[in-house]
Design an enzyme around this catalytic site. Structure first.
Site, short mmCIF file in Angstrom:
data_model
loop_
_atom_site.label_atom_id
_atom_site.label_comp_id
_atom_site.label_asym_id
_atom_site.label_seq_id
_atom_site.Cartn_x
_atom_site.Cartn_y
_atom_site.Cartn_z
N GLY A 192 50.48 -31.84 -22.46
CA GLY A 192 51.13 -32.79 -21.69
C GLY A 192 51.64 -32.02 -20.51
CB SER B 283 60.58 -47.67 -16.35
OG SER B 283 61.48 -46.70 -15.75
NE ARG C 276 66.62 -43.18 -20.64
CZ ARG C 276 65.79 -42.46 -20.29
NH1 ARG C 276 65.45 -41.60 -21.00
NH2 ARG C 276 65.20 -42.58 -19.22
C1 LIG Z 1 57.16 -44.78 -22.61
C2 LIG Z 1 57.79 -43.42 -22.09
C3 LIG Z 1 58.14 -43.30 -20.81
C4 LIG Z 1 58.82 -42.30 -20.33
N1 LIG Z 1 59.32 -41.95 -19.11
C5 LIG Z 1 59.74 -40.95 -18.66
C6 LIG Z 1 60.17 -40.70 -17.34
O1 LIG Z 1 60.17 -41.57 -16.43
N2 LIG Z 1 61.01 -39.75 -16.96
C7 LIG Z 1 61.01 -38.74 -17.51
O2 LIG Z 1 61.59 -37.53 -17.27
N3 LIG Z 1 60.73 -38.72 -18.96
C8 LIG Z 1 59.93 -39.76 -19.35
N4 LIG Z 1 59.72 -40.00 -20.89
C9 LIG Z 1 59.85 -38.78 -21.64
C10 LIG Z 1 58.61 -37.89 -21.29
O3 LIG Z 1 57.52 -38.61 -20.98
C11 LIG Z 1 58.36 -36.96 -22.22
O4 LIG Z 1 59.44 -36.24 -22.89
C12 LIG Z 1 57.46 -35.82 -21.81
O5 LIG Z 1 56.36 -36.26 -21.24
C13 LIG Z 1 56.97 -34.72 -23.11
O6 LIG Z 1 56.26 -33.93 -22.40
P1 LIG Z 1 55.55 -32.72 -23.54
O7 LIG Z 1 54.40 -32.07 -22.44
O8 LIG Z 1 56.59 -32.01 -23.85
O9 LIG Z 1 54.66 -33.42 -24.64
P2 LIG Z 1 53.57 -34.49 -24.61
O10 LIG Z 1 53.37 -35.23 -23.30
O11 LIG Z 1 53.93 -35.18 -25.92
O12 LIG Z 1 52.38 -33.59 -25.12
C14 LIG Z 1 52.22 -33.09 -26.49
C15 LIG Z 1 50.81 -32.32 -26.54
O13 LIG Z 1 50.84 -31.68 -27.57
C16 LIG Z 1 49.63 -32.10 -28.49
N5 LIG Z 1 49.73 -31.88 -29.58
C17 LIG Z 1 50.76 -32.23 -30.58
N6 LIG Z 1 50.69 -31.86 -31.83
C18 LIG Z 1 49.75 -30.99 -31.91
C19 LIG Z 1 48.98 -30.23 -32.77
N7 LIG Z 1 49.57 -30.32 -34.28
N8 LIG Z 1 47.99 -29.52 -32.36
C20 LIG Z 1 47.51 -29.72 -31.50
N9 LIG Z 1 47.96 -30.33 -30.27
C21 LIG Z 1 49.13 -31.00 -30.54
C22 LIG Z 1 49.26 -33.40 -27.88
O14 LIG Z 1 48.03 -33.64 -28.08
C23 LIG Z 1 49.69 -33.33 -26.51
O15 LIG Z 1 48.57 -32.74 -25.74
C24 LIG Z 1 59.25 -41.02 -21.53
C25 LIG Z 1 58.75 -41.19 -22.73
C26 LIG Z 1 58.05 -42.31 -23.23
C27 LIG Z 1 57.80 -42.35 -24.61
#
Ligand SMILES: Cc1cc2nc3c(=O)[nH]c(=O)nc-3n(C[C@H](O)[C@H](O)[C@H](O)COP(=O)(O)OP(=O)(O)OC[C@H]3O[C@@H](n4cnc5c(N)ncnc54)[C@H](O)[C@@H]3O)c2cc1C
Length: 638
Positions: free
Chosen positions: A42, A284, A330
């Site tokens: 992500g 959103s 929120r």
């Molecule tokens: C619908 C929605 C809209 C949102 N809009 C906003 C917004 O407008 N602004 C904002 O600031 N935030 C927003 N958020 C929150 C934000 O999107 C997330 O908090 C953020 O994208 C998380 O990013 P990350 O890189 O931490 O994890 P993620 O993007 O969840 O990535 C997790 C990664 O870990 C991998 N993974 C997980 N478990 C394992 C495992 N056991 N083994 C191997 N790989 C694994 C997955 O494959 C993925 O690649 C939104 C959330 C949602 C649900």
């Protein structure tokens, strides 16, 4: 003794700068000698992988999906905060810092949040340089809009697709490094165990989701960027693959879990419409810039919205919070929507919805202006509900959306397991008891582009690490553990599906550990989860084998972890005898039903240590929160 959070001394504004200078550097020629595992692609994982590889480290990057681009971050809609102050409306690094600490109800670390606000501006520069197509004003300046909990416009956006565009930027940087051979990608892999050697994180066990093979990978440091655990509730706005497994497995190996009960319930989601639904859709928060939230003033009024005259409507957020109106944070907006529905003023078939109405905005700005800002969100709403939000108000209700809790990390983003770093939503992070809108993308990219590349280097430069290969007995043992667990799941051969157990767990948590909690309900939930977990191991059915693509098996492993983790959430909620942010314990409310904190006894991060078995109470640790730069006050958005 609680581990040192490694917060640098000195004035708040200088901490990160000084720390960066004091961290040891790895000589450029030596960087290629170090291997780093990054789990997750992500925004946090992709940006960390790309940045570390750019510096010269050899990076191995893992994700569940077939492409890094499909990480859940792609779903983010509304925007990303930064303190650029382009609209000249009074924003500053200090204001972003203050809003975030206050928004989190004073349950976050000052030093981390200040760094986040400082770094926020670099993120925008970095993303613009990558070509992320942020919305612009007529004159070419980047445009901003407002999000909850702030009275300035500081949210940068790309229509309703900000996460997608940011992820494409990070993905491009990642793939550039993959093409240069510095990143090796391992898609369709699920990390099932963390491997410790010599007491340090030195690798992982991952299941190849296509062949079923269990693989072991060694490295000098491991970074988890595996996202949030909102799916523990079964119904959430998270992508279906979001889970707690990587973080929970690390917890079982000694990483403390911080504030697990802090779950954000987002006020503007499409309401639940049936028992067999498996996913909820977010509308959103940006929509609350122009949409007005209301319910009929009279309980039980079932007239369609257009037949309810203005005087018989209750714009309850504008009425109760005149300063922030529809843009209250929120937790506040969600609780108020629930309160209105509990009073019988909810709308729609179930009575569990409130209106989000654009009639005034369309009248004021014209339909095309609204379409430009929110067109894709309106289209999505219409596709799901078959109602046209240009003509009739949207119906919305709160839903599980984000988890502020996560693995405990120090200022360097290192967990209590040396060499294990945690980034993005997976760590307990900077949001305290409530995250402000548009701050998750900011935090994920801050961690990945700007914090971890320095602090991981500091760890590698300052730590003597013996060479370790996957032949090491600790790797063999971890692999055997993962294989045994998979075998156990397949061996139950019961009658109930994994989803059935998951749905039941979700409804327990939503009922007793959701928008509001009380001690009796939490104690009951704990027993119910224990009992459900026992039934799971007696009666779950997981068809197929371990040697092939097997989605039931994947889900079973994740739900087994949720069943242990759910109990930890409830325990954490029970231990926190106060209300703060998203955690509303009904016994602790102000006269106006707002969360009443107890700063005397609960101004701390609650960090839990695994006690060797889920049936034994985890060990509670307390990291006191010290506020030297903001004054603790009752949060008010009136
Ligand atoms: C619908 C929605 C809209 C949102 N809009 C906003 C917004 O407008 N602004 C904002 O600031 N935030 C927003 N958020 C929150 C934000 O999107 C997330 O908090 C953020 O994208 C998380 O990013 P990350 O890189 O931490 O994890 P993620 O993007 O969840 O990535 C997790 C990664 O870990 C991998 N993974 C997980 N478990 C394992 C495992 N056991 N083994 C191997 N790989 C694994 C997955 O494959 C993925 O690649 C939104 C959330 C949602 C649900």
């Amino acid at each position: 003794m609680f581990p040192d959070a490694q917060i640098p001394g000195g004035p708040l504004e200088e901490k990160w700068d000084r720390h960066g200078f004091e961290l040891k550097l790895v000589n450029p020629a030596n960087k290629r000698k170090f291997e780093i595992i990054v789990v997750g692609t992500g925004l946090a994982g992709a940006s960390a992988s790309a940045s570390l590889a750019e510096l010269g480290y050899r990076v191995k990057t893992f994700c569940i999906q077939d492409s890094p681009r499909r990480a859940h971050s792609i779903a983010a809609q509304g925007g990303i905060n930064a303190a650029k102050n382009y609209p000249n409306d009074g924003d500053s690094i200090r204001r972003l810092f203050y809003d975030t600490v206050k928004g989190g109800d004073f349950r976050a670390r000052e030093a981390n949040v200040y760094r986040l606000a400082q770094v926020s501006n670099h993120i925008i520069d970095q993303c613009v340089a990558q070509g992320v197509p942020f919305a612009r004003e007529y004159g070419g300046m980047l445009a901003n809009r407002s999000f909850g909990g702030a009275q300035v416009s500081r949210t940068f956006y790309a229509r309703g697709q900000t996460g997608q565009q940011l992820l494409l930027g990070a993905y491009s940087a990642l793939m550039r490094q993959a093409a240069l051979g510095r990143v090796t990608l391992f898609p369709r892999r699920e990390m099932l165990e963390l491997v410790l050697a010599g007491g340090r994180a030195r690798g992982i066990v991952a299941r190849n989701l296509i062949t079923g093979e269990l693989e072991t990978h060694a490295a000098h440091a491991v970074l988890l960027a595996t996202g949030g655990y909102g799916n523990v509730f079964f119904l959430s706005t998270n992508a279906m693959a979001c889970n707690v497994t990587a973080a929970y497995r690390a917890y079982r190996k000694g990483a403390f879990f911080a504030n697990p009960c802090f779950t954000q319930i987002h006020p503007t989601c499409i309401p639940v419409h049936g028992t067999y639904q498996s996913k909820l859709t977010l509308m959103s928060e940006s929509l609350r810039n122009d949409g007005r939230v209301w319910v009929p003033a009279k309980p039980g009024d079932r007239r369609p919205p257009h037949q309810i005259p203005e005087a018989e409507r209750d714009y309850f957020l504008e009425r109760k919070y005149p300063s922030f109106g529809n843009l209250v944070p929120r937790d506040v907006a969600s609780r108020n929507a629930k309160e209105q529905c509990d009073m019988g003023k909810g709308v729609g078939e179930t009575g569990l919805a409130v209106y989000l109405d654009f009639e005034d905005a369309i009248r004021r700005d014209g339909r095309s202006a609204i379409e430009k800002k929110y067109g894709n969100l309106f289209q999505m709403y219409e596709k799901i509900t078959a109602q046209n939000p240009y003509e009739t108000p949207m119906m919305i209700y709160p839903a599980v959306h984000y988890t502020m809790g996560g693995l405990w990390v120090d200022y360097n983003l290192m967990s209590t397991v040396p060499g294990l770093f945690v980034l993005g939503e997976a760590n307990f992070s900077d949001h305290g008891a409530n995250r402000l809108g548009a701050s998750a993308l900011m935090q994920g990219l801050a961690d990945g582009y700007f914090v971890a590349p320095y602090t991981v280097g500091g760890y590698l430069a300052g730590t003597p690490l013996e060479s370790v290969s996957t032949d090491h007995p600790d790797f063999r043992e971890a692999k055997a553990e993962a294989a045994a667990r998979t075998g156990r799941l397949l061996g139950v051969r019961g009658k109930r599906t994994v989803d059935d157990f998951h749905r039941e767990l979700g409804s327990i948590l939503w009922e007793y550990c959701g928008m509001s909690r009380n001690n009796a309900g939490l104690a009951k939930a704990r027993e119910m989860i224990r009992e459900l977990r026992a039934r799971f191991w007696e009666d779950v059915t997981v068809p197929g084998t371990a040697d092939d693509l097997n989605q039931s098996l994947e889900r079973a492993g994740r739900v087994a972890d949720f069943l242990e983790f759910g109990e930890l959430m409830v325990q954490d909620a029970l231990a926190r005898q106060e209300s703060c942010g998203c955690h509303l314990n009904e016994a602790y409310q102000t006269e106006e039903n707002e969360a009443r904190r107890d700063d005397q006894n609960f101004c701390h991060v609650a960090a839990w240590e695994f006690a060797g078995t889920p049936d034994k109470d985890p060990v509670f640790h307390k990291e006191p929160l010290v506020f030297e730069n903001v004054k603790l006050s009752q949060r008010s958005y009136k």
